[in-house]
Write a protein that holds these residues in place. Structure first.
Motif, mmCIF file in Angstrom:
data_model
loop_
_atom_site.group_PDB
_atom_site.id
_atom_site.type_symbol
_atom_site.label_atom_id
_atom_site.label_comp_id
_atom_site.label_asym_id
_atom_site.label_seq_id
_atom_site.Cartn_x
_atom_site.Cartn_y
_atom_site.Cartn_z
ATOM 1 N N GLY A 152 -1.652 2.300 9.986
ATOM 2 C CA GLY A 152 -0.739 2.112 8.999
ATOM 3 C C GLY A 152 0.307 2.804 7.957
ATOM 4 O O GLY A 152 1.049 3.504 7.479
ATOM 5 N N THR A 153 -1.485 3.727 7.734
ATOM 6 C CA THR A 153 -0.542 5.026 6.592
ATOM 7 C C THR A 153 0.004 5.750 7.229
ATOM 8 O O THR A 153 0.529 6.831 7.312
ATOM 9 N N GLN A 154 -0.152 6.040 8.799
ATOM 10 C CA GLN A 154 0.638 7.025 9.600
ATOM 11 C C GLN A 154 1.954 6.540 9.914
ATOM 12 O O GLN A 154 3.356 7.229 9.363
ATOM 13 N N ARG A 155 1.949 4.709 9.290
ATOM 14 C CA ARG A 155 3.509 4.791 9.818
ATOM 15 C C ARG A 155 4.161 4.654 8.216
ATOM 16 O O ARG A 155 5.254 5.244 8.266
ATOM 17 N N ALA B 187 -7.255 18.319 4.887
ATOM 18 C CA ALA B 187 -8.000 17.790 4.274
ATOM 19 C C ALA B 187 -7.341 16.861 5.089
ATOM 20 O O ALA B 187 -8.466 15.023 5.036
ATOM 21 N N LEU B 188 -6.478 16.257 4.482
ATOM 22 C CA LEU B 188 -5.577 14.723 5.047
ATOM 23 C C LEU B 188 -5.245 14.365 6.599
ATOM 24 O O LEU B 188 -5.444 13.207 7.038
ATOM 25 N N ALA B 189 -5.210 15.843 7.005
ATOM 26 C CA ALA B 189 -5.018 16.165 8.317
ATOM 27 C C ALA B 189 -7.157 16.238 9.166
ATOM 28 O O ALA B 189 -6.956 16.227 10.178
ATOM 29 N N ARG B 190 -7.376 15.998 8.330
ATOM 30 C CA ARG B 190 -9.144 15.908 9.773
ATOM 31 C C ARG B 190 -9.459 14.948 10.643
ATOM 32 O O ARG B 190 -8.346 13.829 10.323
ATOM 33 N N PRO B 191 -9.543 15.332 11.514
ATOM 34 C CA PRO B 191 -10.001 14.743 12.538
ATOM 35 C C PRO B 191 -10.727 12.849 12.475
ATOM 36 O O PRO B 191 -11.579 12.561 10.960
ATOM 37 N N TYR C 231 3.345 7.293 6.366
ATOM 38 C CA TYR C 231 3.592 9.113 5.837
ATOM 39 C C TYR C 231 5.444 9.097 7.248
ATOM 40 O O TYR C 231 6.178 9.819 6.780
ATOM 41 N N ALA C 232 4.718 8.425 8.560
ATOM 42 C CA ALA C 232 5.960 8.668 8.640
ATOM 43 C C ALA C 232 7.773 8.390 8.171
ATOM 44 O O ALA C 232 9.241 8.770 8.336
ATOM 45 N N ALA C 233 7.662 7.384 6.913
ATOM 46 C CA ALA C 233 8.733 6.708 6.703
ATOM 47 C C ALA C 233 9.012 7.545 5.573
ATOM 48 O O ALA C 233 9.780 7.978 4.957
ATOM 49 N N ILE C 234 7.978 8.293 4.748
ATOM 50 C CA ILE C 234 8.401 9.318 3.364
ATOM 51 C C ILE C 234 9.181 10.607 4.411
ATOM 52 O O ILE C 234 10.201 10.964 3.570
ATOM 53 N N GLY D 6 -0.262 4.576 -3.646
ATOM 54 C CA GLY D 6 0.789 5.742 -2.944
ATOM 55 C C GLY D 6 0.125 5.686 -1.682
ATOM 56 O O GLY D 6 -0.063 4.481 -0.966
ATOM 57 N N LEU D 7 0.263 6.641 -0.629
ATOM 58 C CA LEU D 7 0.032 6.804 0.669
ATOM 59 C C LEU D 7 -1.456 5.953 1.367
ATOM 60 O O LEU D 7 -2.334 6.599 0.681
#
Length: 277
Positions: free
Chosen positions: A194-197, A143-147, A199-202, A29-30
């Motif tokens: 890379g994880t952000q990209r 939790a996923l969006a923590r700084p 997520y953008a694909a999802i 996964g992500l």
């Protein structure tokens, strides 16, 4: 662990079991890496008569990273095309495909786009792309969006804390195990962009429900009743979309693969694979 050139990029992969057995492809996964599939889980599948193939998705682990690319340089269909190209490069004519979370989305898209390559489908803790189902709780989203952390210790602690929030309430992992896993992932590869990209694909990819209605291979959907990251409605919607799909909802399971449930999950996967014969 070798690399293979697939769909114009390099994918790092690994195998477990006898190459003479039926191929079973695991898709993670992500932001996850192939090491997120526990070795003992893979060995359990191999013991059931499968040649297990696992790999790093693009923009994760040791596969090609898309640094410097556009904000949304690819979609889930491109990641599914990577997966199809990996199977072809390895000489696999048809594989049982098991995907977890975003990996379930990729596995679904692979089955839709490349049906001849898929012997059976298992989608775990995933969803269809319909925005009305499979939503996160506020706590899981936070939790996923923590700084972002900056030091190794902070990054490992943050990853372990996130795993604790989204994990299985009935099968909690020890803090030591969560930190050990987070450290192994950080030391192998660390690619938050890379994880952000991914997520953008999802987010940018369309609803797969119409395509899932055309799926004809044996399909199993596994979901935790207590999943706070992708609510169980995502699993129910996936099973409802695929004709003849079987749904296994596991009480007390969250968004992870807790060790006490490995026998149950492995048995269910093997049973679904047997439906192809």
């Amino acid at each position: 662990m070798p690399d293979v050139r697939a769909n114009g990029i390099d994918l790092r992969y690994e195998t477990v079991g006898d190459p003479a057995e039926e191929a079973l492809l695991l898709v993670m996964g992500l932001g996850a890496q192939l090491i997120d599939w526990p070795v003992e889980f893979c060995e359990g599948l191999a013991a059931r008569g499968f040649h297990v193939i696992l790999f790093d998705n693009r923009d994760a682990g040791l596969s090609t990273s898309f640094d410097g690319a556009a904000a949304v340089p690819y979609l889930l269909e491109d990641m599914a095309a990577d997966t199809a190209a990996l199977l072809k490069a390895l000489g696999v004519e048809k594989a049982h495909v098991v995907g977890a979370s975003m990996g379930g989305m990729i596995a679904q898209q692979l089955t839709i786009d490349h049906p001849g390559l898929v012997a059976s489908l298992c989608s775990i803790m995933s969803t269809t792309g319909d925005r009305s189902v499979g939503r996160s709780t506020p706590e899981a989203a936070a939790a996923l969006a923590r700084p972002p952390a900056t030091t190794r210790d902070e990054i490992i602690a943050g990853a372990a804390a996130t795993s604790r929030v989204i994990g299985s309430p009935a099968y909690p992992a020890s803090d030591e195990w969560l930190r050990k896993r987070a450290a192994a992932k950080f030391d192998r590869a660390f690619n938050p962009a890379g994880t952000q990209r991914q997520y953008a694909a999802i987010v940018a990819s369309p609803d797969r429900t119409p395509g899932l209605r055309q799926v004809t291979v044996p399909t199993l959907v596994i979901h935790g009743a207590a999943d706070p990251l992708i609510d169980v409605s995502g699993g129910r919607a996936t099973a409802a979309a695929v004709p003849g799909a079987e749904l296994l909802v596991i009480e007390g399971m969250g968004h992870d693969l807790p060790q006490p449930l490995w026998p149950t999950i492995i048995d269910a996967i093997a049973e679904n694979c047997s439906r192809t014969s």
